[in-house]
Design a protein around this motif. Structure first.
Motif, PDB file in Angstrom:
ATOM      1  N   TYR A  94       0.811  -1.219   0.000  1.00  0.00           N
ATOM      2  CA  TYR A  94       0.000   0.000   0.000  1.00  0.00           C
ATOM      3  C   TYR A  94       0.843   1.267   0.000  1.00  0.00           C
ATOM      4  N   GLY A  95       2.072   1.191   0.517  1.00  0.00           N
ATOM      5  CA  GLY A  95       2.950   2.347   0.465  1.00  0.00           C
ATOM      6  C   GLY A  95       3.291   2.737  -0.959  1.00  0.00           C
ATOM      7  N   GLN A  96       3.259   1.758  -1.855  1.00  0.00           N
ATOM      8  CA  GLN A  96       3.527   2.012  -3.270  1.00  0.00           C
ATOM      9  C   GLN A  96       2.238   2.194  -4.084  1.00  0.00           C
ATOM     10  N   ASN A  97       1.102   1.940  -3.444  1.00  0.00           N
ATOM     11  CA  ASN A  97      -0.186   2.036  -4.138  1.00  0.00           C
ATOM     12  C   ASN A  97      -1.195   2.733  -3.226  1.00  0.00           C
ATOM     13  N   LEU A  98      -0.954   3.986  -2.943  1.00  0.00           N
ATOM     14  CA  LEU A  98      -1.771   4.725  -1.989  1.00  0.00           C
ATOM     15  C   LEU A  98      -3.243   4.789  -2.391  1.00  0.00           C
ATOM     16  N   SER A  99      -3.511   4.814  -3.669  1.00  0.00           N
ATOM     17  CA  SER A  99      -4.900   4.908  -4.128  1.00  0.00           C
ATOM     18  C   SER A  99      -5.710   3.663  -3.777  1.00  0.00           C
ATOM     19  N   GLN A 100      -5.017   2.556  -3.483  1.00  0.00           N
ATOM     20  CA  GLN A 100      -5.710   1.308  -3.176  1.00  0.00           C
ATOM     21  C   GLN A 100      -6.094   1.180  -1.705  1.00  0.00           C
ATOM     22  N   ILE A 101      -5.621   2.109  -0.881  1.00  0.00           N
ATOM     23  CA  ILE A 101      -5.915   2.030   0.558  1.00  0.00           C
ATOM     24  C   ILE A 101      -7.420   2.012   0.807  1.00  0.00           C
ATOM     25  N   PHE A 102      -8.167   2.784   0.017  1.00  0.00           N
ATOM     26  CA  PHE A 102      -9.610   2.891   0.236  1.00  0.00           C
ATOM     27  C   PHE A 102     -10.419   1.926  -0.630  1.00  0.00           C
ATOM     28  N   ASN A 103      -9.732   1.073  -1.368  1.00  0.00           N
ATOM     29  CA  ASN A 103     -10.422   0.111  -2.231  1.00  0.00           C
ATOM     30  C   ASN A 103     -10.733  -1.161  -1.435  1.00  0.00           C
ATOM     31  N   THR A 104     -11.696  -1.066  -0.539  1.00  0.00           N
ATOM     32  CA  THR A 104     -12.020  -2.213   0.319  1.00  0.00           C
ATOM     33  C   THR A 104     -12.698  -3.339  -0.449  1.00  0.00           C
ATOM     34  N   ARG A 105     -13.212  -3.050  -1.641  1.00  0.00           N
ATOM     35  CA  ARG A 105     -13.844  -4.109  -2.438  1.00  0.00           C
ATOM     36  C   ARG A 105     -12.830  -5.157  -2.893  1.00  0.00           C
ATOM     37  N   SER A 106     -11.553  -4.812  -2.855  1.00  0.00           N
ATOM     38  CA  SER A 106     -10.523  -5.776  -3.237  1.00  0.00           C
ATOM     39  C   SER A 106     -10.132  -6.668  -2.066  1.00  0.00           C
ATOM     40  N   GLY A 107     -10.758  -6.450  -0.915  1.00  0.00           N
ATOM     41  CA  GLY A 107     -10.451  -7.250   0.270  1.00  0.00           C
ATOM     42  C   GLY A 107      -9.556  -6.496   1.232  1.00  0.00           C
ATOM     43  N   GLY A 108      -9.347  -7.093   2.401  1.00  0.00           N
ATOM     44  CA  GLY A 108      -8.433  -6.490   3.348  1.00  0.00           C
ATOM     45  C   GLY A 108      -9.089  -5.819   4.537  1.00  0.00           C
ATOM     46  N   MET A 109      -9.837  -6.613   5.326  1.00  0.00           N
ATOM     47  CA  MET A 109     -10.430  -6.135   6.574  1.00  0.00           C
ATOM     48  C   MET A 109     -10.043  -7.146   7.655  1.00  0.00           C
ATOM     49  N   ALA A 110      -9.426  -6.676   8.737  1.00  0.00           N
ATOM     50  CA  ALA A 110      -8.917  -7.582   9.767  1.00  0.00           C
ATOM     51  C   ALA A 110      -9.727  -7.453  11.054  1.00  0.00           C
ATOM     52  N   ILE A 111     -10.167  -8.585  11.586  1.00  0.00           N
ATOM     53  CA  ILE A 111     -11.042  -8.584  12.761  1.00  0.00           C
ATOM     54  C   ILE A 111     -10.388  -7.900  13.957  1.00  0.00           C
ATOM     55  N   TYR A 112      -9.127  -8.189  14.213  1.00  0.00           N
ATOM     56  CA  TYR A 112      -8.481  -7.590  15.383  1.00  0.00           C
ATOM     57  C   TYR A 112      -8.434  -6.070  15.257  1.00  0.00           C
ATOM     58  N   GLY A 113      -8.172  -5.557  14.085  1.00  0.00           N
ATOM     59  CA  GLY A 113      -8.209  -4.117  13.875  1.00  0.00           C
ATOM     60  C   GLY A 113      -9.597  -3.564  14.093  1.00  0.00           C
ATOM     61  N   GLY A 114     -10.607  -4.337  13.667  1.00  0.00           N
ATOM     62  CA  GLY A 114     -11.986  -3.928  13.873  1.00  0.00           C
ATOM     63  C   GLY A 114     -12.340  -3.843  15.348  1.00  0.00           C
ATOM     64  N   LEU A 115     -11.854  -4.809  16.123  1.00  0.00           N
ATOM     65  CA  LEU A 115     -12.107  -4.795  17.564  1.00  0.00           C
ATOM     66  C   LEU A 115     -11.448  -3.589  18.221  1.00  0.00           C
ATOM     67  N   ILE A 116     -10.197  -3.329  17.861  1.00  0.00           N
ATOM     68  CA  ILE A 116      -9.471  -2.202  18.445  1.00  0.00           C
ATOM     69  C   ILE A 116     -10.155  -0.883  18.101  1.00  0.00           C
ATOM     70  N   GLY A 117     -10.469  -0.671  16.824  1.00  0.00           N
ATOM     71  CA  GLY A 117     -11.129   0.555  16.400  1.00  0.00           C
ATOM     72  C   GLY A 117     -12.510   0.706  17.007  1.00  0.00           C
ATOM     73  N   GLY A 118     -13.247  -0.394  17.065  1.00  0.00           N
ATOM     74  CA  GLY A 118     -14.594  -0.354  17.617  1.00  0.00           C
ATOM     75  C   GLY A 118     -14.605  -0.015  19.095  1.00  0.00           C
ATOM     76  N   VAL A 119     -13.667  -0.587  19.838  1.00  0.00           N
ATOM     77  CA  VAL A 119     -13.601  -0.328  21.281  1.00  0.00           C
ATOM     78  C   VAL A 119     -13.188   1.126  21.553  1.00  0.00           C
ATOM     79  N   LEU A 120     -12.223   1.638  20.786  1.00  0.00           N
ATOM     80  CA  LEU A 120     -11.765   3.010  20.999  1.00  0.00           C
ATOM     81  C   LEU A 120     -12.877   4.026  20.725  1.00  0.00           C
ATOM     82  N   ILE A 121     -13.566   3.882  19.598  1.00  0.00           N
ATOM     83  CA  ILE A 121     -14.650   4.807  19.281  1.00  0.00           C
ATOM     84  C   ILE A 121     -15.847   4.543  20.186  1.00  0.00           C
ATOM     85  N   GLY A 122     -16.042   3.287  20.567  1.00  0.00           N
ATOM     86  CA  GLY A 122     -17.101   2.966  21.520  1.00  0.00           C
ATOM     87  C   GLY A 122     -16.880   3.662  22.853  1.00  0.00           C
ATOM     88  N   LEU A 123     -15.621   3.721  23.305  1.00  0.00           N
ATOM     89  CA  LEU A 123     -15.289   4.435  24.541  1.00  0.00           C
ATOM     90  C   LEU A 123     -15.636   5.916  24.411  1.00  0.00           C
TER      91      LEU A 123
END
Length: 220
Positions: A50-79
């Motif tokens: 992604y450092g070489q393909n910055l435009s792909q960072i927001f292309n979630t349709r290509s895959g790339g969602m991690a559960i642990y990151g989701g838990l961390i982000g969800g808990v922080l914003i939930g707080l």
């Protein structure tokens, strides 16, 4: 899975001394944080690409969602949302961890998150799996996985789904027996972490800690 989690939380909110309407705001905010966190976690661990393909960072349709990151982000914003909506954080977190257990079947639909070869009768196969293993055979051999693209593979998403289903049943049963705020959260962390650490070792699509042969989800 998200709708089932909301229904579960709404039904049990009173048992935790939490207002269901305010809790819904917390959940919606946490969901947004979870989506952002899930993507950010994946991108960070795949920064060589992604450092070489910055435009792909927001292309979630290509895959790339991690559960642990989701838990961390969800808990922080939930707080943050708990502070804004004046909801007690630890009882709220104990309430939502039951909902965290619900999921994983999107991986079946997408034909992803499968494991190494197996001769067990429930091994799965498809042309998508064969193509993936063929393309990544050298990478998998580099981390000690001897792969035959034409053999069936472990349905690791199913293993995790069943492990989470058992965890959900236990949490639902144990709720009225909890002794302090945060206890269910600790139980969730122990249960999910133990199962994921084992199941992750079978997977062929693990996120690796950059520069090592360590699977990030096992370490975390």
């Amino acid at each position: 899975g998200f709708i089932l989690a909301i229904l579960y939380v709404s039904r049990r909110a009173r048992e935790f001394g939490v207002d269901a309407d305010r809790m819904l705001d917390v959940i919606l905010g946490g969901a947004i944080g979870g989506i952002v966190g899930a993507r950010a976690y994946y991108v960070i661990l795949q920064w060589d690409y992604y450092g070489q393909n910055l435009s792909q960072i927001f292309n979630t349709r290509s895959g790339g969602m991690a559960i642990y990151g989701g838990l961390i982000g969800g808990v922080l914003i939930g707080l943050l949302m708990c502070k804004i909506r004046r909801v007690k954080f630890m009882p709220a977190l104990d309430l939502v961890v039951g909902g965290f257990f619900i999921g994983r079947w999107g991986n079946f639909v997408n034909i992803e998150a499968f494991g190494a070869n197996t001769s067990l009768p429930w091994g799965m196969s498809s042309s998508v799996i064969t193509d993936y293993l063929t393309q990544h055979e050298a990478e998998l051999e580099a981390i000690g996985m001897d792969i035959d693209p034409n053999m069936p593979v472990h349905p690791t998403f199913l293993y995790e789904s069943l492990w989470c289903l058992l965890g959900f049943a236990f949490i639902a049963w144990y709720t009225r027996r909890r002794k302090f705020d945060g206890e269910l959260t600790l139980l969730y962390m122990m249960w999910y972490g133990a199962g994921r650490a084992v199941i992750e070792g079978l997977r062929t699509d693990s996120l690796m800690i950059p520069g090592t042969s360590l699977r990030a989800s096992q370490v975390l």
